[in-house]
Design a protein around this motif. Sequence first.
Motif, PDB file in Angstrom:
ATOM      1  N   GLY A 151       0.815  -1.208   0.000  1.00  0.00           N
ATOM      2  CA  GLY A 151       0.000   0.000   0.000  1.00  0.00           C
ATOM      3  C   GLY A 151       0.846   1.254   0.000  1.00  0.00           C
ATOM      4  O   GLY A 151       2.069   1.230   0.165  1.00  0.00           O
ATOM      5  N   ARG A 152       0.132   2.373  -0.177  1.00  0.00           N
ATOM      6  CA  ARG A 152       0.771   3.650  -0.470  1.00  0.00           C
ATOM      7  C   ARG A 152       1.406   4.301   0.768  1.00  0.00           C
ATOM      8  O   ARG A 152       0.918   4.161   1.878  1.00  0.00           O
ATOM      9  CB  ARG A 152      -0.306   4.569  -1.068  1.00  0.00           C
ATOM     10  CG  ARG A 152       0.232   5.722  -1.806  1.00  0.00           C
ATOM     11  CD  ARG A 152      -0.810   6.287  -2.782  1.00  0.00           C
ATOM     12  NE  ARG A 152      -0.492   5.868  -4.139  1.00  0.00           N
ATOM     13  CZ  ARG A 152      -1.374   5.471  -5.038  1.00  0.00           C
ATOM     14  NH1 ARG A 152      -2.632   5.419  -4.741  1.00  0.00           N
ATOM     15  NH2 ARG A 152      -0.979   5.133  -6.237  1.00  0.00           N
ATOM     16  N   LEU A 166       6.057   3.142  -8.007  1.00  0.00           N
ATOM     17  CA  LEU A 166       5.592   2.101  -8.930  1.00  0.00           C
ATOM     18  C   LEU A 166       4.066   2.045  -9.044  1.00  0.00           C
ATOM     19  O   LEU A 166       3.523   1.725 -10.101  1.00  0.00           O
ATOM     20  CB  LEU A 166       6.131   0.745  -8.456  1.00  0.00           C
ATOM     21  CG  LEU A 166       5.777  -0.486  -9.293  1.00  0.00           C
ATOM     22  CD1 LEU A 166       6.348  -0.363 -10.710  1.00  0.00           C
ATOM     23  CD2 LEU A 166       6.325  -1.750  -8.643  1.00  0.00           C
ATOM     24  N   TYR A 167       3.342   2.345  -7.964  1.00  0.00           N
ATOM     25  CA  TYR A 167       1.884   2.202  -8.003  1.00  0.00           C
ATOM     26  C   TYR A 167       1.271   3.114  -9.056  1.00  0.00           C
ATOM     27  O   TYR A 167       1.691   4.262  -9.213  1.00  0.00           O
ATOM     28  CB  TYR A 167       1.266   2.551  -6.641  1.00  0.00           C
ATOM     29  CG  TYR A 167       1.536   1.527  -5.561  1.00  0.00           C
ATOM     30  CD1 TYR A 167       1.458   0.165  -5.815  1.00  0.00           C
ATOM     31  CD2 TYR A 167       1.854   1.931  -4.267  1.00  0.00           C
ATOM     32  CE1 TYR A 167       1.698  -0.768  -4.821  1.00  0.00           C
ATOM     33  CE2 TYR A 167       2.102   1.009  -3.260  1.00  0.00           C
ATOM     34  CZ  TYR A 167       2.016  -0.347  -3.547  1.00  0.00           C
ATOM     35  OH  TYR A 167       2.247  -1.266  -2.561  1.00  0.00           O
ATOM     36  N   VAL A 168       0.237   2.618  -9.737  1.00  0.00           N
ATOM     37  CA  VAL A 168      -0.420   3.437 -10.755  1.00  0.00           C
ATOM     38  C   VAL A 168      -1.456   4.348 -10.088  1.00  0.00           C
ATOM     39  O   VAL A 168      -2.034   4.002  -9.061  1.00  0.00           O
ATOM     40  CB  VAL A 168      -1.117   2.576 -11.837  1.00  0.00           C
ATOM     41  CG1 VAL A 168      -0.116   1.680 -12.547  1.00  0.00           C
ATOM     42  CG2 VAL A 168      -2.248   1.758 -11.250  1.00  0.00           C
ATOM     43  N   PRO A 210      -5.130   5.966 -10.059  1.00  0.00           N
ATOM     44  CA  PRO A 210      -6.422   5.598 -10.643  1.00  0.00           C
ATOM     45  C   PRO A 210      -6.788   6.544 -11.791  1.00  0.00           C
ATOM     46  O   PRO A 210      -6.557   7.741 -11.697  1.00  0.00           O
ATOM     47  CB  PRO A 210      -7.407   5.746  -9.490  1.00  0.00           C
ATOM     48  CG  PRO A 210      -6.601   5.830  -8.256  1.00  0.00           C
ATOM     49  CD  PRO A 210      -5.235   6.295  -8.637  1.00  0.00           C
ATOM     50  N   LYS A 211      -7.342   5.960 -12.852  1.00  0.00           N
ATOM     51  CA  LYS A 211      -7.696   6.772 -14.036  1.00  0.00           C
ATOM     52  C   LYS A 211      -9.091   7.360 -13.892  1.00  0.00           C
ATOM     53  O   LYS A 211      -9.980   6.715 -13.344  1.00  0.00           O
ATOM     54  CB  LYS A 211      -7.686   5.892 -15.296  1.00  0.00           C
ATOM     55  CG  LYS A 211      -6.313   5.447 -15.722  1.00  0.00           C
ATOM     56  CD  LYS A 211      -6.445   4.457 -16.893  1.00  0.00           C
ATOM     57  CE  LYS A 211      -5.255   3.500 -16.919  1.00  0.00           C
ATOM     58  NZ  LYS A 211      -5.583   2.197 -17.484  1.00  0.00           N
ATOM     59  N   LEU A 247     -10.778   9.655 -12.284  1.00  0.00           N
ATOM     60  CA  LEU A 247     -11.426  10.318 -11.151  1.00  0.00           C
ATOM     61  C   LEU A 247     -10.448  11.294 -10.520  1.00  0.00           C
ATOM     62  O   LEU A 247      -9.291  10.975 -10.326  1.00  0.00           O
ATOM     63  CB  LEU A 247     -11.795   9.301 -10.079  1.00  0.00           C
ATOM     64  CG  LEU A 247     -13.223   8.783 -10.013  1.00  0.00           C
ATOM     65  CD1 LEU A 247     -13.365   7.939  -8.754  1.00  0.00           C
ATOM     66  CD2 LEU A 247     -14.249   9.886  -9.997  1.00  0.00           C
ATOM     67  N   VAL A 248     -10.912  12.477 -10.220  1.00  0.00           N
ATOM     68  CA  VAL A 248     -10.063  13.421  -9.490  1.00  0.00           C
ATOM     69  C   VAL A 248     -10.269  13.169  -7.991  1.00  0.00           C
ATOM     70  O   VAL A 248     -11.382  13.336  -7.502  1.00  0.00           O
ATOM     71  CB  VAL A 248     -10.424  14.875  -9.832  1.00  0.00           C
ATOM     72  CG1 VAL A 248      -9.465  15.831  -9.152  1.00  0.00           C
ATOM     73  CG2 VAL A 248     -10.405  15.086 -11.341  1.00  0.00           C
ATOM     74  N   PRO A 249      -9.227  12.748  -7.277  1.00  0.00           N
ATOM     75  CA  PRO A 249      -9.418  12.396  -5.868  1.00  0.00           C
ATOM     76  C   PRO A 249      -9.745  13.634  -5.003  1.00  0.00           C
ATOM     77  O   PRO A 249      -9.436  14.734  -5.383  1.00  0.00           O
ATOM     78  CB  PRO A 249      -8.082  11.813  -5.437  1.00  0.00           C
ATOM     79  CG  PRO A 249      -7.266  11.632  -6.671  1.00  0.00           C
ATOM     80  CD  PRO A 249      -7.849  12.526  -7.738  1.00  0.00           C
TER      81      PRO A 249
END
Lengths: 279, 182
Positions: free
Chosen positions: B104-105, B173-175, B177-178, B180-182
């Motif tokens: 996780g991040r 490395l984590y992508v 999310p496409k 959606l603006v968080p």
Amino acid sequence: MRVLDAQTIIDAVAAMCIRANQILPQDVRQFLAQGRAREDNPAAQEIFGQLTKNYELAEKTGLPLCQDTGLAVFFVTMGQDLCVQGMGLTEAIQAGTRQGYAQGYLRNSVCDPLTRVNTNDNTPAIIHLDLVPGDQLKIAFMAKGGGSENMSTMVMLTPAQGLEGLKEFVVRTVAQAGPNPCPPIIVGVGIGGSFDLAPILAKKALLRPLGDINPDPRLEALEQELLASINQLGIGPMGLGGKTTALDVKIAMHPCHIASLPVAVNIQCHSARHEEVQL
Amino acid sequence: MAEYNLTTPLTDALVRDLRAGDMVFLSGTIYTARDAAHKRLMELLDQDKPLPFEISGSVIYYVGPTPAPPGRPIGSAGPTTSGRMDIYTPRLHQLGCKATIGKGRRNMAVRQALKDYGAVYFGATGGAGALLSQCITAAKVIAFEDLGPEAIRALTVVNFPLLVVNDSHGQELYVQPKGLVP
């Protein structure tokens, strides 16, 4: 009136706690295989490969699938013509949890919320009870991990926000969770009821087999739509990118107050460990 | 993306070579610590007391294993979510900890600390605890035994499979999310 000995419940619950933590359900295995076939990102394929080796090894060695053997959550459906003898129903389930977690070398993951002192036997379990006609006892068990539970959310939307607001909330919850809850995940959604009921609906929805058809055609369509939107996020297995962010979406719904639209999202990691027994 | 076989303790030079996406097979001694153990480590530091292991060059693994069944050094032992430890991590990197392992991040403060102090964040596969336990050949509780699964253990690992998620050059490395603006 049918009489059931509490020891039968204790033994059945203990066996379920152990088995569920060692043996990944067949439907989850199938969906992992389908996910792997769909991916062209090598990192995603590698993760699916490791998860497959992991469940094969867990089954062979008896090691738990995951070190987080979960908070023990039970959904119990009890016929009101059944009488439990020897001790109370909930005491028997707690005793079975204690026995199963000790005998199965499972981790004690329950503590006092403030002092953080471990209870050292993985109790108390969380027990939801439904009374129904008849004399049967059905106990469903989930080993619910903390990582995915921590990424779960609940909101009281307004009627004006409606269906569009609901979809946005569900997808945003998954997007914000990102790699944390161990994707590919299963997304349980509870719609309606009250502040307390919506999350219970979301959790109970996670007990449905992957790939089954929601009996309500509106919800079936919504499950498919949300699954597609979630997988377009591209988070992928372990957040490394890919087409499989979620394996499935499961929705349960209940009428609500005219002023409210409660929505809860309960996230389940790929290690979707649950079992059911009928006594 | 490169592949490395590394042995602990890690050095600055080794760590600076690593890039997000690299695969690392780690051998040597690593130390387990999660929420409760980190809190105790901070208390020791606040009181100027020594830590229970050599922090310089160390690798910390965020894990609370299941009890060892008979005949095995440890039970299931996969990573827990790292973000909960973010609040403690920069201080440990400042003291010379060279890597953490989890899933996780991480937050901005941790990513900055990786740059400032020359450290990396490794990801291990979450939910693969049975598989990962096969790379652990010995486990010994070295501190805070009363914490049970959260005690600090010295683990001997052989070719423990890791991915560099955040490197010491600011890459991840984590992508994202496409759509959606968080």
